[in-house]
Write an enzyme that holds these catalytic residues in place. Structure first.
Site, short mmCIF file in Angstrom:
data_model
loop_
_atom_site.label_atom_id
_atom_site.label_comp_id
_atom_site.label_asym_id
_atom_site.label_seq_id
_atom_site.Cartn_x
_atom_site.Cartn_y
_atom_site.Cartn_z
N ASP A 92 5.60 1.45 -2.83
CA ASP A 92 6.64 1.43 -1.82
C ASP A 92 7.09 2.83 -1.42
O ASP A 92 6.94 3.79 -2.16
CB ASP A 92 7.86 0.62 -2.29
N GLU A 120 9.85 1.20 -6.74
CA GLU A 120 10.66 2.28 -7.33
C GLU A 120 11.91 2.56 -6.51
O GLU A 120 12.98 2.84 -7.05
CB GLU A 120 9.80 3.55 -7.45
ZN LIG Z 1 12.27 8.27 -2.93
#
Ligand SMILES: [Zn+2]
Length: 369
Positions: A2, A69
């Site tokens: 991501d 994350e």
């Molecule tokens: Zn970042």
């Protein structure tokens, strides 16, 4: 893997389209080129290169790529870490994003500094709620409204920040960088027993340095009231705290209660919080391997321990890793820090190849005796 989104409306400010991955003018352009696709791709390039060369590590190396994350890693890193824990895996160290190579960013230090994160801040958000039965028509207001009560609480919080604490790893960073500093600065940072209040108040003056010496307090949301002539029955605010390793969720909450000192303000946790992970060892073999690797690949840079002020996925591995380090050797100057999560994110081709060489060298240094 991501990345954060591109702010709607900012697309046209990009010199190259944000998801193009264009290679132009000596740079790779696009979201993720600094944070963190650069790291995933450089690690894979490094490993493929070593495998092609017939390299066989003498110890186990895990590559762990979380896909969430930027939203705290609950389905990625957290699940990977718990699977490894279930299998009884114990890690000597983890290496995640966090520190960078800072050019002209550390005050008073001319050479680039390789900031190797050995700690990161914890996170807490608190909700403050002022409720009142004296609500309704605004033509007969009480002396203090819900909004006034909440405003007073917020004012007391902002004027009474968490106390400063100049402690490792920030002091370790000063110790490593002191020889490069101008005389007066060096004198002050190396004689902290004498100059601590002076150094602390200097560091407090700038937002960028204040955040490494205290748990920060940031009022980020407020609500209350729907109509100009109606007194609301409640007003609410959210306050964001980034917790120094020497503080905790409990100590921050206690400070907030004490400072607000008003039983009519309800204080509760808002969303997920996490304690600051333990500070990792700067004398360990793994830290030395990292430092040696930095010197080999970035001879122009000074390695120094560092407190990462943002959250990283490495916190999920705290329970199974002896030490957690946070370092991705992207070179950033004052003009570049806004590109992360911002507009015109890009990495130079030269820096990208340095990042790959860094991982190759680290595997050579750390994965064989
Ligand atoms: Zn970042």
């Amino acid at each position: 893997m991501d990345v954060v989104p591109v702010a709607p409306g900012s697309e046209s400010s990009w010199e190259r389209p944000p998801f193009s991955g264009d290679i132009a003018d000596g740079f790779i352009w696009g979201r993720g080129t600094l944070d963190d696709k650069v790291s995933v791709l450089a690690i894979l390039e490094a490993v493929e290169r070593l495998l092609a060369d017939g390299f066989a590590p003498e110890r186990t190396v895990y590559l762990a790529f979380g896909h969430d994350e930027e939203v705290d890693g609950p389905e990625g890193a957290a699940k990977i870490a718990s699977l490894l824990a279930e299998r009884g895996v114990e890690l000597e160290f983890t290496l995640d994003e966090g520190g960078i190579i800072a050019h002209d960013i550390v005050p008073g230090v001319a050479p680039p500094v390789a900031l190797v994160g050995v700690a990161e801040k914890g996170y807490l958000a608190l909700k403050l709620r002022a409720g009142t039965e004296e609500c309704g028509h605004a033509s007969m207001p009480p002396k203090t409204t819900a909004i006034g009560r909440l405003a007073g609480a917020i004012h007391r919080l902002e004027t009474n920040p968490m106390p400063a604490n100049l402690a490792p790893p920030v002091t370790d960073m000063f110790d490593r960088l002191a020889p490069e500093m101008p005389f007066m600065l060096r004198l002050a940072v190396t004689n902290r027993w004498l100059f601590s209040p002076l150094v602390t108040s200097r560091l407090s003056e700038s937002r960028a340095t204040d955040t490494v010496i205290r748990t920060t307090t940031a009022v980020t949301r407020i609500s209350g009231g729907v109509k100009a002539n109606v007194l609301p029955c409640a007003a609410e605010a959210i306050v964001d705290f980034r917790i120094l390793p020497s503080d905790s969720i409990a100590s921050v909450t206690a400070h907030v209660r004490e400072v607000i000192d008003d039983p009519l303000i309800e204080i509760s946790q808002h969303g997920l919080a996490n304690e600051p992970p333990p500070v990792s060892d700067v004398d360990s073999k793994s830290f030395q391997a990292l430092q040696t690797t930095v010197r080999q690949i970035f001879p122009d840079a000074l390695p120094a321990p560092h407190l990462v002020i943002a959250a990283t996925d490495s916190k999920h591995f705290t329970g199974i890793a002896e030490n957690s380090y946070r370092f991705l050797p992207i070179r950033l100057g004052p003009d570049d820090t806004g590109r992360i999560h911002g507009t015109n994110e890009r990495i130079s081709l030269q820096n990208y190849s340095e990042v790959i060489r860094f991982y190759v060298q680290l595997l050579l240094n750390a994965a064989q005796s």
